[in-house]
Design an enzyme around this catalytic site. Structure first.
Site, mmCIF file in Angstrom:
data_model
loop_
_atom_site.group_PDB
_atom_site.id
_atom_site.type_symbol
_atom_site.label_atom_id
_atom_site.label_comp_id
_atom_site.label_asym_id
_atom_site.label_seq_id
_atom_site.Cartn_x
_atom_site.Cartn_y
_atom_site.Cartn_z
ATOM 1 N N SER A 79 44.137 42.899 47.253
ATOM 2 C CA SER A 79 44.770 41.966 46.312
ATOM 3 C C SER A 79 44.584 42.432 44.877
ATOM 4 O O SER A 79 45.528 42.433 44.075
ATOM 5 C CB SER A 79 44.183 40.562 46.481
ATOM 6 O OG SER A 79 44.482 40.024 47.740
ATOM 7 N N HIS A 104 44.022 36.659 40.601
ATOM 8 C CA HIS A 104 43.687 36.581 42.030
ATOM 9 C C HIS A 104 43.245 35.176 42.407
ATOM 10 O O HIS A 104 43.674 34.628 43.433
ATOM 11 C CB HIS A 104 42.577 37.582 42.354
ATOM 12 C CG HIS A 104 42.143 37.561 43.782
ATOM 13 N ND1 HIS A 104 40.919 37.096 44.174
ATOM 14 C CD2 HIS A 104 42.785 37.920 44.919
ATOM 15 C CE1 HIS A 104 40.808 37.189 45.493
ATOM 16 N NE2 HIS A 104 41.919 37.678 45.963
#
Length: 271
Positions: A79, A104
């Site tokens: 991510s 994130h």
């Protein structure tokens, strides 16, 4: 690995839909197939050939990905790699990492344009955390979200909301319980503490009132309270307070973002 899957063909449009399940992970894919192709005629007319010609290939190609997606560390690492393709223009590595961790935590690239921090914020916070200090939080969720071992070994995470004096001070002063907790926290001193506020705008407002009245400043404040009432005003007040700060303009914010910022510093202490 036990992988369940379903295959469905829509002959009219030449679409092959695939759904793959591995435990709690589900992937849905749709493939456009040329209806005039030999492959389409073959799989449309023979269910067995679907499994032999397509399913095994799809499942095999996804098997390793499914394994990786079951690993939390790999999920976060991938991510951050994706996010850093957007934040790569930020030259300072520590600031870039902070921005990536905030995005994130929120799952929203739009926050990149709303993040603000003072020029000395990163260095100030890193130095205080490295030496060990109090980290004062406004919510249990923020405290629960701080997990980095570097921080937990060096610093004390302090949440004052459960103090028995909170209700009394709240009633006496006509302020919220979150604001009351900041009053109690200030009695232990503000100059040696990093304040991390991710939930209550009134906590940030009260902290700034205390700074104004006492002339004592905390080294830095992570002020990202979420909300549509007072949150934006509290953040703008923080920006103009003269305190080293990080904030997100407007109504966005929250405990997960606040915790992600302080956890990021725990990682950066080893850099």
């Amino acid at each position: 690995m036990n992988i369940e899957y379903t295959l469905d063909i829509t002959s009219e449009e030449g679409l092959l839909s695939v759904s793959v399940r591995n435990g709690s992970f589900i992937i849905n894919k749709e493939y456009k197939i040329n209806m005039d192709s030999d492959l389409f005629r073959k799989i449309a007319g023979d269910a067995k050939s679907i499994n032999n010609s397509i399913s095994s290939h799809i499942l095999n190609s996804w098997a390793e990905h499914l394994k990786e997606w079951a690993d939390p560390e790999k999920i976060e690492e991938e991510s951050i790699n994706i996010i850093e393709t957007v934040t790569e223009s930020i030259e300072n590595a520590r600031e870039r990492y902070l921005f990536s961790k905030i995005v994130h935590a929120a799952g929203d690239f739009r926050l990149i344009d709303l993040i603000r921090m003072s020029p000395g914020f990163v260095d100030t916070v890193a130095e205080k955390l490295r030496d060990g200090c109090r980290i004062v939080v406004d919510a249990k969720m923020v405290k629960a979200g701080i997990y980095n071992k570097n921080l937990l070994d060096r610093c004390r995470i302090m949440y004052y909301g459960d103090d028995e004096r909170v209700d009394r001070i709240s009633k006496q002063m006509g302020i919220t319980k979150s604001a009351s907790a900041m009053r109690i926290a200030s009695e232990d001193g503000v100059r040696d503490a990093i304040f991390v506020i991710g939930n209550a705008p009134t906590a940030l407002i009260e902290l700034l009132n205390i700074v104004r009245d006492t002339k004592e400043k905390p080294p830095a404040v992570i002020g990202v309270p979420v909300g549509f009432v007072q949150a934006a005003r509290a953040k703008y007040s923080l920006v103009s307070s003269g305190i080293d700060y990080l904030t997100i303009l407007g109504s966005r914010g929250g405990s997960p973002i606040a915790a992600s910022v302080i956890n990021a510093f725990g990682v950066m202490l080893d850099w």
